[in-house]
Design a protein around this motif. Structure first.
Motif, PDB file in Angstrom:
ATOM      1  N   ASN A  39       0.819  -1.222   0.000  1.00  0.00           N
ATOM      2  CA  ASN A  39       0.000   0.000   0.000  1.00  0.00           C
ATOM      3  C   ASN A  39       0.853   1.272   0.000  1.00  0.00           C
ATOM      4  O   ASN A  39       0.359   2.353   0.325  1.00  0.00           O
ATOM      5  N   ASN A  40       2.154   1.107  -0.358  1.00  0.00           N
ATOM      6  CA  ASN A  40       3.058   2.255  -0.480  1.00  0.00           C
ATOM      7  C   ASN A  40       3.179   3.046   0.818  1.00  0.00           C
ATOM      8  O   ASN A  40       3.241   4.278   0.831  1.00  0.00           O
ATOM      9  N   ILE A  41       3.244   2.323   1.932  1.00  0.00           N
ATOM     10  CA  ILE A  41       3.461   2.945   3.230  1.00  0.00           C
ATOM     11  C   ILE A  41       4.817   2.459   3.740  1.00  0.00           C
ATOM     12  O   ILE A  41       5.028   1.264   3.919  1.00  0.00           O
ATOM     13  N   PHE A  42       5.734   3.398   3.954  1.00  0.00           N
ATOM     14  CA  PHE A  42       7.098   3.010   4.294  1.00  0.00           C
ATOM     15  C   PHE A  42       7.617   3.692   5.558  1.00  0.00           C
ATOM     16  O   PHE A  42       8.828   3.746   5.777  1.00  0.00           O
ATOM     17  N   ASP A  43       6.719   4.225   6.375  1.00  0.00           N
ATOM     18  CA  ASP A  43       7.170   4.920   7.582  1.00  0.00           C
ATOM     19  C   ASP A  43       7.351   3.943   8.737  1.00  0.00           C
ATOM     20  O   ASP A  43       6.822   4.123   9.833  1.00  0.00           O
ATOM     21  N   PHE A  44       8.132   2.862   8.495  1.00  0.00           N
ATOM     22  CA  PHE A  44       8.416   1.895   9.537  1.00  0.00           C
ATOM     23  C   PHE A  44       9.358   2.533  10.566  1.00  0.00           C
ATOM     24  O   PHE A  44      10.184   3.370  10.209  1.00  0.00           O
ATOM     25  N   PRO A  45       9.292   2.133  11.813  1.00  0.00           N
ATOM     26  CA  PRO A  45      10.209   2.673  12.838  1.00  0.00           C
ATOM     27  C   PRO A  45      11.583   1.999  12.754  1.00  0.00           C
ATOM     28  O   PRO A  45      12.104   1.469  13.739  1.00  0.00           O
ATOM     29  N   LEU A  46      12.137   1.982  11.544  1.00  0.00           N
ATOM     30  CA  LEU A  46      13.415   1.312  11.299  1.00  0.00           C
ATOM     31  C   LEU A  46      14.259   2.156  10.371  1.00  0.00           C
ATOM     32  O   LEU A  46      13.732   2.973   9.595  1.00  0.00           O
ATOM     33  N   PRO A  47      15.587   1.983  10.383  1.00  0.00           N
ATOM     34  CA  PRO A  47      16.436   2.669   9.419  1.00  0.00           C
ATOM     35  C   PRO A  47      16.066   2.257   7.992  1.00  0.00           C
ATOM     36  O   PRO A  47      15.597   1.139   7.752  1.00  0.00           O
ATOM     37  N   ASN A  48      16.285   3.150   7.042  1.00  0.00           N
ATOM     38  CA  ASN A  48      15.949   2.872   5.643  1.00  0.00           C
ATOM     39  C   ASN A  48      16.605   1.615   5.106  1.00  0.00           C
ATOM     40  O   ASN A  48      16.045   0.919   4.259  1.00  0.00           O
ATOM     41  N   ILE A  49      17.791   1.315   5.602  1.00  0.00           N
ATOM     42  CA  ILE A  49      18.527   0.173   5.060  1.00  0.00           C
ATOM     43  C   ILE A  49      17.773  -1.133   5.308  1.00  0.00           C
ATOM     44  O   ILE A  49      17.781  -2.051   4.486  1.00  0.00           O
ATOM     45  N   TYR A  50      17.048  -1.224   6.456  1.00  0.00           N
ATOM     46  CA  TYR A  50      16.279  -2.420   6.743  1.00  0.00           C
ATOM     47  C   TYR A  50      15.006  -2.475   5.901  1.00  0.00           C
ATOM     48  O   TYR A  50      14.590  -3.539   5.446  1.00  0.00           O
ATOM     49  N   ILE A  51      14.399  -1.318   5.700  1.00  0.00           N
ATOM     50  CA  ILE A  51      13.176  -1.271   4.884  1.00  0.00           C
ATOM     51  C   ILE A  51      13.503  -1.711   3.450  1.00  0.00           C
ATOM     52  O   ILE A  51      12.775  -2.504   2.840  1.00  0.00           O
ATOM     53  N   ARG A  52      14.613  -1.212   2.919  1.00  0.00           N
ATOM     54  CA  ARG A  52      15.024  -1.611   1.560  1.00  0.00           C
ATOM     55  C   ARG A  52      15.349  -3.103   1.510  1.00  0.00           C
ATOM     56  O   ARG A  52      15.097  -3.767   0.524  1.00  0.00           O
ATOM     57  N   GLY A  53      15.891  -3.629   2.621  1.00  0.00           N
ATOM     58  CA  GLY A  53      16.168  -5.068   2.666  1.00  0.00           C
ATOM     59  C   GLY A  53      14.882  -5.878   2.619  1.00  0.00           C
ATOM     60  O   GLY A  53      14.809  -6.920   1.950  1.00  0.00           O
ATOM     61  N   PHE A  54      13.827  -5.406   3.324  1.00  0.00           N
ATOM     62  CA  PHE A  54      12.528  -6.090   3.270  1.00  0.00           C
ATOM     63  C   PHE A  54      12.004  -6.115   1.840  1.00  0.00           C
ATOM     64  O   PHE A  54      11.522  -7.137   1.342  1.00  0.00           O
ATOM     65  N   ILE A  55      12.082  -4.940   1.191  1.00  0.00           N
ATOM     66  CA  ILE A  55      11.560  -4.826  -0.176  1.00  0.00           C
ATOM     67  C   ILE A  55      12.333  -5.732  -1.127  1.00  0.00           C
ATOM     68  O   ILE A  55      11.757  -6.411  -1.989  1.00  0.00           O
ATOM     69  N   ARG A  56      13.641  -5.789  -0.967  1.00  0.00           N
ATOM     70  CA  ARG A  56      14.464  -6.629  -1.850  1.00  0.00           C
ATOM     71  C   ARG A  56      14.100  -8.109  -1.675  1.00  0.00           C
ATOM     72  O   ARG A  56      13.935  -8.837  -2.649  1.00  0.00           O
ATOM     73  N   ASN A  57      13.978  -8.549  -0.429  1.00  0.00           N
ATOM     74  CA  ASN A  57      13.644  -9.956  -0.174  1.00  0.00           C
ATOM     75  C   ASN A  57      12.248 -10.308  -0.693  1.00  0.00           C
ATOM     76  O   ASN A  57      12.026 -11.406  -1.227  1.00  0.00           O
ATOM     77  N   TYR A  58      11.322  -9.375  -0.549  1.00  0.00           N
ATOM     78  CA  TYR A  58       9.966  -9.611  -1.026  1.00  0.00           C
ATOM     79  C   TYR A  58       9.956  -9.735  -2.546  1.00  0.00           C
ATOM     80  O   TYR A  58       9.325 -10.634  -3.117  1.00  0.00           O
ATOM     81  N   ALA A  59      10.687  -8.835  -3.217  1.00  0.00           N
ATOM     82  CA  ALA A  59      10.755  -8.879  -4.682  1.00  0.00           C
ATOM     83  C   ALA A  59      11.400 -10.171  -5.158  1.00  0.00           C
ATOM     84  O   ALA A  59      10.966 -10.782  -6.143  1.00  0.00           O
ATOM     85  N   ARG A  60      12.420 -10.621  -4.449  1.00  0.00           N
ATOM     86  CA  ARG A  60      13.097 -11.868  -4.840  1.00  0.00           C
ATOM     87  C   ARG A  60      12.161 -13.067  -4.686  1.00  0.00           C
ATOM     88  O   ARG A  60      12.145 -13.963  -5.524  1.00  0.00           O
ATOM     89  N   LEU A  61      11.372 -13.083  -3.602  1.00  0.00           N
ATOM     90  CA  LEU A  61      10.422 -14.173  -3.394  1.00  0.00           C
ATOM     91  C   LEU A  61       9.388 -14.239  -4.511  1.00  0.00           C
ATOM     92  O   LEU A  61       9.042 -15.323  -4.986  1.00  0.00           O
ATOM     93  N   LEU A  62       8.935 -13.060  -4.954  1.00  0.00           N
ATOM     94  CA  LEU A  62       7.898 -13.012  -5.994  1.00  0.00           C
ATOM     95  C   LEU A  62       8.478 -13.121  -7.405  1.00  0.00           C
ATOM     96  O   LEU A  62       7.746 -13.015  -8.388  1.00  0.00           O
ATOM     97  N   LYS A  63       9.815 -13.301  -7.488  1.00  0.00           N
ATOM     98  CA  LYS A  63      10.503 -13.468  -8.782  1.00  0.00           C
ATOM     99  C   LYS A  63      10.345 -12.219  -9.664  1.00  0.00           C
ATOM    100  O   LYS A  63      10.223 -12.317 -10.892  1.00  0.00           O
ATOM    101  N   LEU A  64      10.343 -11.068  -9.030  1.00  0.00           N
ATOM    102  CA  LEU A  64      10.333  -9.802  -9.768  1.00  0.00           C
ATOM    103  C   LEU A  64      11.765  -9.448 -10.146  1.00  0.00           C
ATOM    104  O   LEU A  64      12.726 -10.030  -9.643  1.00  0.00           O
TER     105      LEU A  64
END
Length: 255
Positions: A39-64
């Motif tokens: 839903n394009n919400i990225f205001d997690f209480p975490l450093p950006n580097i972890y948020i980008r890591g979540f996105i990368r792992n999710y994209a890899r799982l979905l074979k994007l």
């Protein structure tokens, strides 16, 4: 468009027949974080580097296309926030890309392997040439050559790994003292730092410095210093020479 960024995850997930709970179980990310990404919400209480890591792992799982997804990612790669204290984990992501410098020499172990292979080829050629000699001559010749080659290989191994051999019982301690040098890193703002040996690429230090922090690092071989915010860093060598890095992300070599 930013609106389409999260939607591509939803479409890909539903195409694969996965639920948000399935995704959470597979990549070990909280379900609410997965829902927020879609839903394009990225205001997690975490450093950006972890948020980008979540996105990368999710994209890899979905074979994007991971590279394409990360290029479109609305979350910036680096984050300097006075409320977030950087630590050694923050530099894991950018050290992966710190190899932009080129023409590194091969590790000593690789060079040693090539030399040993060359000696083996030479020995094979020598055997072919002496095949026509009398048997006794051949025995003495091959035995002598084998002994010489063995000595050469042992010497080469010792020279290439002399730092790993403990010969304190043979050489006086005073004679084995390795001269060390040091650098002092001064931070005027939050900055992530990685220091590593130039020849072996061994990591000497990796961590974050907050504004006002001073860090002294000892070394005895040429090193490389990588940083993500050069404008917040001052490097001073033990000889008094100062290095002012260029603003932004980069690296310098210290001899």
């Amino acid at each position: 468009m930013v609106e389409d960024f999260g939607k591509q995850f939803t479409v890909a997930r539903e195409t694969l027949g996965l639920s948000i709970k399935d995704v959470s179980s597979k990549i070990k990310i909280r379900e609410d974080y997965i829902s927020d990404i879609e839903n394009n919400i990225f205001d997690f209480p975490l450093p950006n580097i972890y948020i980008r890591g979540f996105i990368r792992n999710y994209a890899r799982l979905l074979k994007l296309d991971v590279d394409k997804v990360m290029a479109q990612c609305p979350v910036s790669e680096f984050q300097i926030d006075d409320n977030i204290k950087p630590h050694s984990g923050d530099v894991v992501e950018f050290i992966k890309d710190a190899d932009y410098e080129t023409n590194h020499e091969q590790p000593q172990a690789s060079k040693l392997g090539e030399k040993v292979k060359g000696l083996s080829r030479s020995l094979s050629m020598f055997k072919d040439k002496v095949a026509s000699l009398p048997r006794r001559t051949v025995i003495f010749s091959v035995s002598g050559l084998g002994a010489v080659l063995l000595i050469i290989i042992v010497v080469m191994i010792f020279v290439s790994n002399r730092d790993k051999f403990d010969i304190t019982g043979i050489v006086p301690t005073e004679a084995m003292t390795i001269p060390t040098r040091s650098i002092t890193l001064s931070a005027t703002g939050n900055v992530n730092i990685v220091v590593r040996n130039k020849d072996t690429l061994e990591k000497i230090y990796a961590g974050g410095l907050v504004s006002g922090t001073v860090k002294t690092i000892a070394y005895y071989k040429p090193i490389q210093v990588f940083y993500d915010r050069g404008e917040y860093l001052l490097i001073q060598q033990d000889n008094g020479e100062k290095v002012c890095p260029q603003p932004g992300r980069g690296g310098v070599e210290i001899k």
